[in-house]
Design an enzyme around this catalytic site. Structure first.
Site, PDB file in Angstrom:
ATOM      1  N   SER A  35      -2.437  -7.808   3.170  1.00  0.00           N
ATOM      2  CA  SER A  35      -2.737  -7.652   4.567  1.00  0.00           C
ATOM      3  C   SER A  35      -3.091  -9.034   5.031  1.00  0.00           C
ATOM      4  O   SER A  35      -2.556  -9.334   6.134  1.00  0.00           O
ATOM      5  CB  SER A  35      -3.947  -6.880   4.639  1.00  0.00           C
ATOM      6  OG  SER A  35      -3.762  -5.441   4.296  1.00  0.00           O
ATOM      7  N   HIS A  73       0.979  -1.218   0.102  1.00  0.00           N
ATOM      8  CA  HIS A  73      -0.218  -0.072   0.117  1.00  0.00           C
ATOM      9  C   HIS A  73       0.944   1.120  -0.013  1.00  0.00           C
ATOM     10  O   HIS A  73       0.719   2.260  -0.788  1.00  0.00           O
ATOM     11  CB  HIS A  73      -0.850   0.360   1.366  1.00  0.00           C
ATOM     12  CG  HIS A  73      -1.941  -1.090   1.445  1.00  0.00           C
ATOM     13  ND1 HIS A  73      -1.941  -1.729   2.577  1.00  0.00           N
ATOM     14  CD2 HIS A  73      -2.771  -1.390   0.742  1.00  0.00           C
ATOM     15  CE1 HIS A  73      -2.656  -2.794   2.319  1.00  0.00           C
ATOM     16  NE2 HIS A  73      -3.527  -2.445   1.491  1.00  0.00           N
ATOM     17  N   ARG A 113      -1.941  -5.807  -8.256  1.00  0.00           N
ATOM     18  CA  ARG A 113      -1.143  -6.777  -8.233  1.00  0.00           C
ATOM     19  C   ARG A 113      -1.053  -7.827  -9.414  1.00  0.00           C
ATOM     20  O   ARG A 113      -0.227  -7.928  -9.726  1.00  0.00           O
ATOM     21  CB  ARG A 113      -1.434  -7.534  -6.932  1.00  0.00           C
ATOM     22  CG  ARG A 113      -0.830  -6.828  -5.800  1.00  0.00           C
ATOM     23  CD  ARG A 113      -1.416  -7.445  -4.599  1.00  0.00           C
ATOM     24  NE  ARG A 113      -2.428  -7.701  -4.389  1.00  0.00           N
ATOM     25  CZ  ARG A 113      -3.425  -7.868  -3.195  1.00  0.00           C
ATOM     26  NH1 ARG A 113      -2.610  -7.975  -2.195  1.00  0.00           N
ATOM     27  NH2 ARG A 113      -4.774  -8.106  -3.242  1.00  0.00           N
TER      28      ARG A 113
END
Ligand code: PNS
Length: 162
Positions: A128, A17, A90
């Protein structure tokens, strides 16, 4: 002034991020990183915790601010006068969902363009969920998140496990 929104769950913020936020901050006058609700995810960190981690991790970026919002991204972008929504991409697996969101957001608020930044190769695998999983299983999260938030993540995961 060009204002860009960087929305996400940030549960917790990772180097992936931060790479996108930093690059966005070089492209736009102001970047607002906003902690939002993803209807398909149950967050581990509270909104306040996610905000605090983000605040600390973006301290060095002078044109970046952090905020949270419980409603629609399109609505937030409109009220902030933002003309750009920045997302990190991604892999192909992100694409279909991101494409759907970008089209929905444009329908709801045509005043903002969604701009996709490709993740750097070194962050391609990072997420995450991966950070939480590694932390939960006692692994080293050094290469995934900045030092200034590492201990908070480990403490939270420890508390949840006990
Ligand atoms: O980090 P994430 O979980 O991939 O971020 C997804 C997020 C929070 C940006 C997305 O779920 C979102 O925009 N939520 C806000 C509510 C909303 O506007 N929903 C409609 C999106 S088309």
């Amino acid at each position: 002034m060009r204002i860009a929104i960087c929305p996400g769950s940030f549960d917790p913020v990772t180097y992936g991020h931060l790479d996108i936020i930093r690059r966005a901050s070089q492209m736009f006058d102001r970047v607002v990183v906003v902690v939002m609700t993803n209807a398909s995810k149950a967050p581990l960190f509270s909104k306040e915790e996610r905000l605090e981690l983000l605040r600390r991790a973006t301290l060095g970026l002078s044109n970046v601010e952090v905020d949270s919002y419980g409603g629609l991204l399109a609505e937030y972008a409109r009220t902030r006068g933002a003309t750009v929504i920045v997302k990190g991409l991604r892999a192909m697996s992100d694409f279909e969902y991101e494409f759907q969101m970008a089209l929905t957001n444009r329908k709801l608020y045509p005043g903002a363009e969604t701009v996709f930044l490709t993740t750097t190769a070194e962050h391609m695998y990072l997420s995450s969920s991966l950070v939480k999983q590694v932390a939960e299983l006692g692994g080293d999260i050094d290469g995934f998140v900045p030092d200034c938030i590492k201990e908070d993540i480990l403490r939270k995961v420890e508390r949840m496990g006990s």
